[in-house]
Design a protein around this motif. Structure first.
Motif, PDB file in Angstrom:
ATOM      1  N   PHE A  31      -7.182 -70.745  79.870  1.00  0.00           N
ATOM      2  CA  PHE A  31      -7.812 -71.129  81.130  1.00  0.00           C
ATOM      3  C   PHE A  31      -8.555 -72.449  80.948  1.00  0.00           C
ATOM      4  O   PHE A  31      -9.062 -72.742  79.871  1.00  0.00           O
ATOM      5  N   TRP A  32      -8.641 -73.193  82.035  1.00  0.00           N
ATOM      6  CA  TRP A  32      -9.508 -74.356  82.078  1.00  0.00           C
ATOM      7  C   TRP A  32     -10.505 -74.192  83.225  1.00  0.00           C
ATOM      8  O   TRP A  32     -10.138 -73.755  84.317  1.00  0.00           O
ATOM      9  N   TYR A  33     -11.763 -74.555  82.908  1.00  0.00           N
ATOM     10  CA  TYR A  33     -12.835 -74.518  83.885  1.00  0.00           C
ATOM     11  C   TYR A  33     -13.481 -75.899  83.977  1.00  0.00           C
ATOM     12  O   TYR A  33     -13.573 -76.624  82.993  1.00  0.00           O
ATOM     13  N   LYS A  34     -13.968 -76.200  85.166  1.00  0.00           N
ATOM     14  CA  LYS A  34     -14.695 -77.444  85.428  1.00  0.00           C
ATOM     15  C   LYS A  34     -16.141 -77.105  85.734  1.00  0.00           C
ATOM     16  O   LYS A  34     -16.417 -76.162  86.473  1.00  0.00           O
ATOM     17  N   GLN A  35     -17.053 -77.864  85.141  1.00  0.00           N
ATOM     18  CA  GLN A  35     -18.474 -77.686  85.437  1.00  0.00           C
ATOM     19  C   GLN A  35     -19.058 -79.018  85.890  1.00  0.00           C
ATOM     20  O   GLN A  35     -19.389 -79.875  85.078  1.00  0.00           O
ATOM     21  N   PRO A  36     -19.208 -79.219  87.188  1.00  0.00           N
ATOM     22  CA  PRO A  36     -19.832 -80.461  87.670  1.00  0.00           C
ATOM     23  C   PRO A  36     -21.318 -80.465  87.353  1.00  0.00           C
ATOM     24  O   PRO A  36     -21.868 -79.476  86.849  1.00  0.00           O
ATOM     25  N   SER A  37     -21.957 -81.565  87.674  1.00  0.00           N
ATOM     26  CA  SER A  37     -23.376 -81.709  87.341  1.00  0.00           C
ATOM     27  C   SER A  37     -24.238 -80.679  88.059  1.00  0.00           C
ATOM     28  O   SER A  37     -25.355 -80.386  87.612  1.00  0.00           O
ATOM     29  N   SER A  38     -23.736 -80.115  89.127  1.00  0.00           N
ATOM     30  CA  SER A  38     -24.487 -79.075  89.845  1.00  0.00           C
ATOM     31  C   SER A  38     -24.534 -77.761  89.062  1.00  0.00           C
ATOM     32  O   SER A  38     -25.328 -76.883  89.387  1.00  0.00           O
ATOM     33  N   GLY A  39     -23.677 -77.617  88.049  1.00  0.00           N
ATOM     34  CA  GLY A  39     -23.807 -76.498  87.117  1.00  0.00           C
ATOM     35  C   GLY A  39     -22.874 -75.327  87.289  1.00  0.00           C
ATOM     36  O   GLY A  39     -22.748 -74.519  86.364  1.00  0.00           O
ATOM     37  N   GLU A  40     -22.219 -75.192  88.440  1.00  0.00           N
ATOM     38  CA  GLU A  40     -21.359 -74.011  88.595  1.00  0.00           C
ATOM     39  C   GLU A  40     -20.084 -74.157  87.786  1.00  0.00           C
ATOM     40  O   GLU A  40     -19.671 -75.259  87.456  1.00  0.00           O
ATOM     41  N   ILE A  45      -7.126 -73.652  86.238  1.00  0.00           N
ATOM     42  CA  ILE A  45      -5.720 -73.398  85.966  1.00  0.00           C
ATOM     43  C   ILE A  45      -5.588 -72.384  84.846  1.00  0.00           C
ATOM     44  O   ILE A  45      -6.462 -72.263  83.979  1.00  0.00           O
ATOM     45  N   TYR A  46      -4.482 -71.638  84.881  1.00  0.00           N
ATOM     46  CA  TYR A  46      -4.199 -70.581  83.916  1.00  0.00           C
ATOM     47  C   TYR A  46      -2.790 -70.759  83.339  1.00  0.00           C
ATOM     48  O   TYR A  46      -1.860 -71.154  84.053  1.00  0.00           O
ATOM     49  N   TYR A 100     -15.488 -80.181  81.175  1.00  0.00           N
ATOM     50  CA  TYR A 100     -14.297 -79.351  81.254  1.00  0.00           C
ATOM     51  C   TYR A 100     -14.237 -78.460  80.025  1.00  0.00           C
ATOM     52  O   TYR A 100     -14.353 -78.933  78.892  1.00  0.00           O
ATOM     53  N   PHE A 101     -14.040 -77.176  80.277  1.00  0.00           N
ATOM     54  CA  PHE A 101     -14.007 -76.195  79.212  1.00  0.00           C
ATOM     55  C   PHE A 101     -12.647 -75.516  79.161  1.00  0.00           C
ATOM     56  O   PHE A 101     -12.125 -75.078  80.182  1.00  0.00           O
ATOM     57  N   CYS A 102     -12.131 -75.423  77.966  1.00  0.00           N
ATOM     58  CA  CYS A 102     -10.935 -74.649  77.685  1.00  0.00           C
ATOM     59  C   CYS A 102     -11.376 -73.270  77.212  1.00  0.00           C
ATOM     60  O   CYS A 102     -12.379 -73.143  76.484  1.00  0.00           O
ATOM     61  N   ALA A 103     -10.654 -72.247  77.612  1.00  0.00           N
ATOM     62  CA  ALA A 103     -11.014 -70.884  77.214  1.00  0.00           C
ATOM     63  C   ALA A 103      -9.752 -70.073  76.945  1.00  0.00           C
ATOM     64  O   ALA A 103      -8.712 -70.304  77.556  1.00  0.00           O
ATOM     65  N   ARG A 104      -9.878 -69.136  76.029  1.00  0.00           N
ATOM     66  CA  ARG A 104      -8.767 -68.238  75.706  1.00  0.00           C
ATOM     67  C   ARG A 104      -9.223 -66.809  75.922  1.00  0.00           C
ATOM     68  O   ARG A 104     -10.372 -66.448  75.669  1.00  0.00           O
ATOM     69  N   ASP A 105      -8.289 -66.009  76.352  1.00  0.00           N
ATOM     70  CA  ASP A 105      -8.573 -64.627  76.675  1.00  0.00           C
ATOM     71  C   ASP A 105      -7.764 -63.721  75.757  1.00  0.00           C
ATOM     72  O   ASP A 105      -6.629 -64.002  75.450  1.00  0.00           O
ATOM     73  N   ASN A 106      -8.378 -62.635  75.324  1.00  0.00           N
ATOM     74  CA  ASN A 106      -7.689 -61.626  74.533  1.00  0.00           C
ATOM     75  C   ASN A 106      -7.448 -60.396  75.386  1.00  0.00           C
ATOM     76  O   ASN A 106      -8.299 -59.992  76.159  1.00  0.00           O
ATOM     77  N   TYR A 107      -6.341 -59.764  75.188  1.00  0.00           N
ATOM     78  CA  TYR A 107      -6.096 -58.489  75.852  1.00  0.00           C
ATOM     79  C   TYR A 107      -7.193 -57.501  75.508  1.00  0.00           C
ATOM     80  O   TYR A 107      -7.525 -57.306  74.352  1.00  0.00           O
ATOM     81  N   GLY A 108      -7.757 -56.930  76.565  1.00  0.00           N
ATOM     82  CA  GLY A 108      -8.718 -55.856  76.361  1.00  0.00           C
ATOM     83  C   GLY A 108     -10.076 -56.298  75.859  1.00  0.00           C
ATOM     84  O   GLY A 108     -10.946 -55.478  75.648  1.00  0.00           O
ATOM     85  N   GLN A 109     -10.279 -57.583  75.702  1.00  0.00           N
ATOM     86  CA  GLN A 109     -11.571 -58.025  75.175  1.00  0.00           C
ATOM     87  C   GLN A 109     -12.197 -59.033  76.120  1.00  0.00           C
ATOM     88  O   GLN A 109     -12.502 -58.741  77.247  1.00  0.00           O
ATOM     89  N   ASN A 110     -12.397 -60.213  75.656  1.00  0.00           N
ATOM     90  CA  ASN A 110     -13.221 -61.121  76.436  1.00  0.00           C
ATOM     91  C   ASN A 110     -12.688 -62.536  76.290  1.00  0.00           C
ATOM     92  O   ASN A 110     -11.579 -62.740  75.826  1.00  0.00           O
ATOM     93  N   PHE A 111     -13.459 -63.474  76.730  1.00  0.00           N
ATOM     94  CA  PHE A 111     -13.075 -64.874  76.707  1.00  0.00           C
ATOM     95  C   PHE A 111     -13.848 -65.608  75.620  1.00  0.00           C
ATOM     96  O   PHE A 111     -15.011 -65.356  75.378  1.00  0.00           O
ATOM     97  N   VAL A 112     -13.162 -66.586  75.006  1.00  0.00           N
ATOM     98  CA  VAL A 112     -13.804 -67.501  74.064  1.00  0.00           C
ATOM     99  C   VAL A 112     -13.674 -68.906  74.634  1.00  0.00           C
ATOM    100  O   VAL A 112     -12.586 -69.302  75.062  1.00  0.00           O
ATOM    101  N   PHE A 113     -14.779 -69.641  74.619  1.00  0.00           N
ATOM    102  CA  PHE A 113     -14.796 -70.981  75.206  1.00  0.00           C
ATOM    103  C   PHE A 113     -14.900 -72.058  74.130  1.00  0.00           C
ATOM    104  O   PHE A 113     -15.505 -71.850  73.079  1.00  0.00           O
ATOM    105  N   GLY A 114     -14.319 -73.211  74.415  1.00  0.00           N
ATOM    106  CA  GLY A 114     -14.518 -74.381  73.584  1.00  0.00           C
ATOM    107  C   GLY A 114     -15.832 -75.067  73.921  1.00  0.00           C
ATOM    108  O   GLY A 114     -16.509 -74.689  74.874  1.00  0.00           O
TER     109      GLY A 114
END
Lengths: 115, 113
Positions: free
Chosen positions: B35-44, B49-50, B90-104
């Motif tokens: 997954f990729w996430y965007k965090q603008p200066s407003s913080g959210e 994309i997946y 911009y943060f990249c993240a990986r997901d594991n089945y049955g567990q959670n997300f890890v972020f860069g």
């Protein structure tokens, strides 16, 4: 359509004080998470929950406790705040990871300062 | 711990040009999501994309595309026709089945007018 709601948005604590961060989601998600964000370190998982009544430790659980008494709520507690816990805290929720393309939905964050 | 690496702490791109943000990951799983996430200066945190590990085609969402190279364990984000509003972390993240997300650790993108 609220999504994931965190309260409070900002908080200042003195060392040794306690507080609870509240997270509520209205998307019927089974999984909920608490992350902390520190400069240069991305988001690190504190605790997570895969369903009502269950919790599990993440990467940085020390100094925090959590509870998931209701499916829609996930509480993060700091029993005795320390300056190292100064951070931005994000709550997130998702469908079970078996729905592998389901992203995390985030709240807007809580900025916590411990003096 | 299985980790995500984003080697570019900061990037600059000229408005209307394309930019690639790098992401490599560790995993011993066969099935996972990226997954990729965007965090603008407003913080959210905004989901962009997946890409699934078994997807044969690279994911695309509007101006965002994911250059997925499974053998190299890389999942680079490509933003085409950059806009000033693309300036963000911009943060990249990986997901594991049955567990959670890890972020860069994230990449800060600055779009220049």
């Amino acid at each position: 359509n609220a999504g994931v709601t965190q309260t409070p948005k900002f908080r200042v604590l003195k060392t040794g004080q306690s507080m609870t961060l509240l997270c509520a989601q209205d998307m019927n998600h089974e999984y909920m998470y608490w992350y902390r964000q520190d400069p240069g370190m991305g988001l690190r998982l504190i605790h997570y929950s895969v369903g009502e009544g269950t919790t599990a430790k993440g990467e940085v659980p020390d100094g925090y406790n959590v509870s998931r008494l209701k499916k829609q709520n996930f509480l993060l507690g700091l029993e005795s705040a320390a300056p190292s816990q100064t951070s931005v805290y994000f709550c997130a929720s998702s469908f079970p990871r078996s729905r592998v393309n389901s992203p995390l939905h985030f709240g807007n964050g809580t900025r916590l300062t411990v003096t | 711990a299985q980790k995500i690496t984003q080697t570019q702490p900061g990037m600059f791109v000229q408005e209307k040009e394309a930019v690639t943000l790098d992401c490599t990951y560790d995993t011993s799983d066969q099935s996972y999501g990226l997954f990729w996430y965007k965090q603008p200066s407003s913080g959210e945190m905004i989901f962009l994309i997946y890409q699934g590990s078994y997807d044969e085609q690279n994911a695309t969402e509007g101006r965002y595309s994911l250059n997925f190279q499974k053998a190299r364990k890389s999942a680079n984000l490509v933003i085409s026709a950059s806009q000033l509003g693309d300036s963000a972390m911009y943060f990249c993240a990986r997901d594991n089945y049955g567990q959670n997300f890890v972020f860069g650790p994230g990449t800060r993108l600055s779009v220049l007018p």
